[in-house]
Design a protein around this motif. Structure first.
Motif, short mmCIF file in Angstrom:
data_model
loop_
_atom_site.label_atom_id
_atom_site.label_comp_id
_atom_site.label_asym_id
_atom_site.label_seq_id
_atom_site.Cartn_x
_atom_site.Cartn_y
_atom_site.Cartn_z
N VAL A 62 0.88 -1.15 0.09
CA VAL A 62 0.09 -0.06 -0.22
C VAL A 62 0.82 1.36 -0.18
O VAL A 62 0.72 2.27 -0.95
CB VAL A 62 -0.77 0.00 1.24
N GLN A 63 2.05 1.16 0.87
CA GLN A 63 2.63 2.29 0.91
C GLN A 63 3.70 2.49 -0.38
O GLN A 63 3.73 3.72 -0.82
CB GLN A 63 3.63 2.37 2.00
N ALA A 64 4.14 1.47 -0.98
CA ALA A 64 4.84 1.61 -2.38
C ALA A 64 3.90 1.92 -3.33
O ALA A 64 4.18 2.85 -4.35
CB ALA A 64 5.45 0.30 -2.75
N ARG A 65 2.47 1.61 -3.35
CA ARG A 65 1.35 1.98 -4.45
C ARG A 65 1.31 3.48 -4.18
O ARG A 65 1.21 4.09 -5.26
CB ARG A 65 0.29 1.25 -4.16
N GLU A 66 1.26 3.85 -2.88
CA GLU A 66 0.87 5.37 -3.08
C GLU A 66 2.08 6.12 -3.43
O GLU A 66 1.68 7.36 -4.01
CB GLU A 66 0.65 5.70 -1.57
N LYS A 67 3.32 5.65 -3.36
CA LYS A 67 4.56 6.31 -3.82
C LYS A 67 4.39 6.38 -5.33
O LYS A 67 4.53 7.38 -6.19
CB LYS A 67 5.82 5.76 -3.27
N LEU A 68 4.05 5.21 -5.99
CA LEU A 68 3.92 5.30 -7.31
C LEU A 68 2.58 6.03 -7.96
O LEU A 68 2.86 6.58 -8.93
CB LEU A 68 3.81 3.78 -7.88
N ASP A 69 1.59 6.08 -7.28
CA ASP A 69 0.55 6.90 -7.67
C ASP A 69 1.01 8.45 -7.65
O ASP A 69 0.33 9.15 -8.61
CB ASP A 69 -0.53 6.79 -6.69
N LEU A 70 1.82 8.77 -6.68
CA LEU A 70 2.38 10.21 -6.79
C LEU A 70 3.09 10.40 -8.04
O LEU A 70 3.25 11.40 -8.50
CB LEU A 70 2.88 10.52 -5.37
N ILE A 71 4.04 9.44 -8.23
CA ILE A 71 4.91 9.58 -9.35
C ILE A 71 4.17 9.71 -10.84
O ILE A 71 4.26 10.51 -11.57
CB ILE A 71 5.97 8.57 -9.49
N PHE A 72 3.16 8.73 -10.77
CA PHE A 72 2.16 8.64 -11.91
C PHE A 72 1.24 9.98 -11.85
O PHE A 72 1.15 10.56 -13.12
CB PHE A 72 1.22 7.42 -12.03
N SER A 73 0.80 10.60 -11.04
CA SER A 73 0.25 11.76 -11.12
C SER A 73 1.05 12.99 -11.57
O SER A 73 0.50 13.99 -12.22
CB SER A 73 -0.22 12.13 -9.49
N LYS A 74 2.26 13.03 -11.39
CA LYS A 74 3.14 13.82 -11.95
C LYS A 74 3.20 13.94 -13.39
O LYS A 74 3.36 14.76 -13.98
CB LYS A 74 4.69 13.84 -11.27
N TYR A 75 3.31 12.63 -14.02
CA TYR A 75 3.25 12.41 -15.30
C TYR A 75 1.97 12.86 -15.78
O TYR A 75 2.03 13.42 -16.91
CB TYR A 75 3.42 10.98 -15.69
N GLU A 76 0.96 12.62 -15.06
CA GLU A 76 -0.44 13.18 -15.71
C GLU A 76 -0.47 14.65 -15.76
O GLU A 76 -0.77 15.32 -16.49
CB GLU A 76 -1.52 12.62 -14.61
N ASP A 77 0.18 15.36 -14.72
CA ASP A 77 0.24 16.82 -14.64
C ASP A 77 1.06 17.14 -15.90
O ASP A 77 0.79 18.46 -16.48
CB ASP A 77 0.92 17.29 -13.35
N LEU A 78 2.12 16.37 -16.10
CA LEU A 78 3.15 16.88 -17.40
C LEU A 78 2.21 16.74 -18.70
O LEU A 78 2.18 17.77 -19.32
CB LEU A 78 4.25 16.00 -17.34
N SER A 79 1.40 15.66 -18.89
CA SER A 79 0.71 15.64 -20.05
C SER A 79 -0.56 16.92 -19.98
O SER A 79 -0.58 17.54 -20.95
CB SER A 79 -0.14 14.38 -20.09
N MET A 80 -0.82 17.25 -18.93
CA MET A 80 -1.96 18.09 -18.81
C MET A 80 -1.29 19.48 -18.97
O MET A 80 -1.91 20.36 -19.89
CB MET A 80 -2.65 18.30 -17.36
N GLN A 81 -0.24 20.00 -18.67
CA GLN A 81 0.61 21.02 -18.88
C GLN A 81 0.95 21.14 -20.47
O GLN A 81 0.51 22.14 -21.10
CB GLN A 81 2.07 20.97 -18.39
N LEU A 82 1.25 20.07 -21.17
CA LEU A 82 1.23 20.04 -22.63
C LEU A 82 0.09 20.35 -23.35
O LEU A 82 -0.19 20.80 -24.28
CB LEU A 82 1.91 18.78 -23.24
N LEU A 83 -1.17 19.81 -22.57
CA LEU A 83 -2.46 20.05 -23.13
C LEU A 83 -2.85 21.26 -23.33
O LEU A 83 -3.68 21.93 -24.06
CB LEU A 83 -3.41 18.90 -22.57
N MET A 84 -2.39 22.16 -22.30
CA MET A 84 -2.92 23.51 -21.94
C MET A 84 -1.87 24.50 -22.52
O MET A 84 -2.11 25.76 -22.53
CB MET A 84 -2.97 23.69 -20.51
N SER A 85 -0.69 24.08 -23.21
CA SER A 85 0.24 24.89 -23.75
C SER A 85 -0.27 25.57 -24.92
O SER A 85 -0.52 24.79 -25.95
CB SER A 85 1.55 24.35 -24.16
N LYS A 86 -0.71 26.88 -24.89
CA LYS A 86 -0.98 27.82 -26.22
C LYS A 86 0.05 27.57 -27.13
O LYS A 86 -0.14 27.73 -28.14
CB LYS A 86 -1.43 29.05 -25.72
#
Length: 689
Positions: A62-86
């Motif tokens: 559970v603790q390791a999964r939470e750590k990976l979820d945090l890392i994957f959320s950063k990748y999600e944020d990165l894709s969202m930045q590219l999506l919102m780049s005018k």
């Protein structure tokens, strides 16, 4: 001296021997006790180790999964930045526009590559970023080169899944080599449609390739032991990551235990296809649905418990040797003296009155030996006295022939009665000694029963103590479950408040939309008025046009924010539904914990009653032990009575001699007395003194 009669040897069944029975009882009970305690301890230790390891591994996942979820959320944020780049959207539209010059397209494509390269360089875990056109023959924009075939990429399963996902992120399991550009480096990826925030059109699919080694760097601190493995499994059980590199990209045959609730992990013992048991724990990732799995061999977990099993076997062997030695000592101490006394009694029964035992111990066997010697001494004295009396009678038979004949019948009857009394006294003494031995044996067994009853009482007290600990743990669990219920209730209230806030935002957006419409109308009116003014209103017309553009942009932004607000509102409603479903489950859990607590109280009460019954049983056994002591004293009295009877028989023999002396006046009976004396000598001749 007469010839010694031959001894008759009788062979008996050895299993009827008291010594052998004692040996078998002591030997078997010792081995069974040692093996029973050892094997029970081994079984309990294995169970406890597996339960504690299962819970620990699951919490680790559970603790390791939470750590990976945090890392994957950063990748999600990165894709969202590219999506919102005018800037990215504008240059991407220019690069695919048919109305632009080749130079402008090239410049725009170059800027797109620079933007992608900038995002890729800032994150070391990214292997590459690519933009794949959804249609047309335009090339792929990628940080890994553009040599890949667009048509082949569009046929990939992950590309088709990204189109079906309608803007949601699709996670791609580990591949041997990069997805775009070609390389031997193992990567996994995430793909999603790239939408124009202004027009809402989709023209490309965004692919972010990530290094598998980055997952390993974040999981290096987790060490599950030799023979274990930590895996990240995709939706189709494809190995995304493993501590064993040869398993990556392979299909896993591991069967995961079923979870009690959806989107929750589990931990259980699983048997694989080779027949080996593994402790498997897993927890699903929130974003991708992939499962982080730990696989630990049960044999390694319980390896320390095998020490108890080895100690049990060694203890059993030592107990066997000790029990054999003690059993042989018991046989030598009890069986051998009894056999010796039996043989001496057989010789005495065959006429050898000279036999004596040399056993001089102070125990019951020594007492029996001394009684045997005293009995043989008394019988010898009796035979000697009788023989001497017969000689005297024979010597005076000539003088008392007439009197002896008259008293022969009376003397013979007295002699027979005396012999019967002596034999009866001897038999009574033997039976009394045997009864005394049996009474002592009963006393020994009663002592063992009392000790066993006390051990049962100790074990019952231990069970009662463990029940009290269980009640304490259940009370703690009840308190923690109640706190969890309060937290869920508070979370439901906060989510409802958030839902109301979202509705307020929606109302504000409606107000802003109306303002935008009014601004657009004012801009149109201003433009009309500026055109009427002619050359003097041109400057005002430019301002009105800018206001109209600003109103259009505000309308588009409000539309996008409205969509996002609707999506947030929908997710809040789903969260409220989930929390509403979970709240009754927490209440049922509290009820189950309370019922378990009542069961522990019931067990404690029953164990208290059982201890009282054991105390009553112990008192009864002690009373029985006192009764046995009374019986032993009675058997000793019987033995004393037997000795008194033997003394009485001697007195009767003395009276017989007195009667023979009186018969001196009966001369007419001397001939018969002589014959009786002769027969008496013949009878006594078979005894060896």
């Amino acid at each position: 001296m007469h010839a010694q009669p031959k001894l008759k040897v009788t062979f008996k069944n050895p299993f009827k021997s008291v010594g052998l029975k004692l040996f078998i009882i002591f030997f078997v009970s010792s081995i069974v006790f040692v093996l029973g305690i050892g094997l029970y301890s081994y079984s309990q230790s294995k169970t406890i180790i597996k339960e504690q390891s299962s819970e620990a591994n699951y919490q680790t996942m559970v603790q390791a999964r939470e750590k990976l979820d945090l890392i994957f959320s950063k990748y999600e944020d990165l894709s969202m930045q590219l999506l919102m780049s005018k800037e990215l959207q504008e240059n991407l539209n220019i690069s695919i526009s048919s109305g632009e010059s080749d130079y402008n397209k090239f410049s725009a494509s170059k800027k797109v590559s620079d933007i992608l390269q900038q995002f890729s360089v800032t994150n070391a875990s990214i292997s590459g970023i690519s933009l794949i056109p959804m249609k047309g023959d335009t090339h792929i924009e990628s940080t890994n080169g553009t040599g890949a075939n667009v048509e082949e990429i569009r046929k990939k399963d992950w590309f088709i899944d990204a189109l079906k996902a309608n803007g949601r992120t699709v996670y791609i399991p580990t591949q041997t080599g990069r997805l775009i550009g070609g390389s031997q480096e193992q990567t996994f990826g995430m793909a999603r449609q790239l939408k124009d925030v202004l027009s809402g059109r989709t023209s490309h699919v965004l692919l972010i390739e990530l290094k598998v080694s980055e997952i390993g760097k974040n999981l290096t601190s987790i060490n599950l032991g030799d023979g274990s493995d930590l895996l990240l499994l995709g939706l189709d059980n494809q190995v995304v990551y493993s501590q064993k590199p040869e398993l990556i990209t392979q299909k896993s045959a591991l069967v995961l235990p079923e979870a009690q609730e959806a989107n929750q992990g589990a931990s259980a013992t699983v048997t694989n296809e080779t027949g080996k048991d593994f402790l498997v724990s897993y927890s699903p990732l929130a974003a991708s649905g992939w499962k982080l799995v730990s696989e630990v061999p049960v044999k390694k977990l319980v390896e320390k418990a095998s020490y108890i099993f080895n100690i049990t076997i060694i203890s059993a062997v030592i107990a066997t040797i000790v029990a054999a030695l003690v059993g042989l000592w018991v046989v030598g101490m009890v069986g051998r003296p009894l056999n010796h006394l039996r043989n001496l009694m057989n010789q005495g029964a065959n006429g050898n009155l000279a036999v004596r035992t040399k056993i001089k111990t102070e125990d019951e066997i020594g007492q029996l030996s001394r009684g045997f010697n005293e009995m043989m001494d008394n019988i010898t004295s009796l035979v000697q006295h009788t023989s001497q009396s017969a000689s005297d009678v024979l010597h005076t038979a000539s003088e008392l022939s007439d009197a002896s004949k008259k008293t022969a019948i009376s003397a013979r009857e007295i002699a027979v009665a005396t012999e019967e009394i002596a034999n009866g006294a001897s038999n009574l003494a033997v039976e009394a000694e045997r009864g005394n031995d049996l009474t002592i044996t009963i006393g020994t067994n009663m002592s063992k029963v009392i000790e066993s009853n006390m051990e049962m009482g100790t074990a019952a007290s231990e069970v009662e103590r463990v029940s009290e600990q269980g009640i304490s743990h259940m009370n703690t669990l009840t308190e923690k479950t109640s706190l969890t219920e309060e937290m869920v209730r508070s979370l439901v209230q906060k989510v409802n408040a958030l839902k109301e806030s979202t509705n307020s935002i929606r109302k504000i957006l409606d107000v802003l939309s109306n303002m935008t419409k009014q601004t657009n109308i004012l801009s149109l009116n201003a433009t009309i008025e500026a055109s009427r003014a002619g050359a003097a209103g041109k400057g005002f017309m430019v301002v009105a046009d800018e206001i109209r553009k600003l109103a259009d942009q505000s309308r588009q932004s409000i539309s996008i924010v409205g969509e996002i607000t609707d999506k947030i509102s929908g997710e809040i409603v789903e969260t409220v539904d989930v929390l509403s479903t979970a709240y009754p489950i927490f209440q049922e859990q509290i009820l189950s914990v309370r019922e378990a607590n009542e069961i522990f109280w019931t067990v404690q009460g029953q164990m208290g009653g059982f201890i009282q019954q054991l105390d009553q049983t112990t008192d009864s056994i002690q009373q029985l032990d006192q009764s046995q002591a009374t019986l032993a004293e009675a058997m000793s009295n019987v033995s004393a009575v037997a000795e008194e009877a033997s003394a009485t028989s001697e007195e009767v023999a003395s009276l017989s001699n007195e009667q023979l002396s009186v018969s001196s006046n009966l001369i007419d009976l001397s001939n018969k007395l002589e014959e009786v004396s002769t027969r008496l000598k013949e009878t006594l001749s078979r005894f060896t003194l």
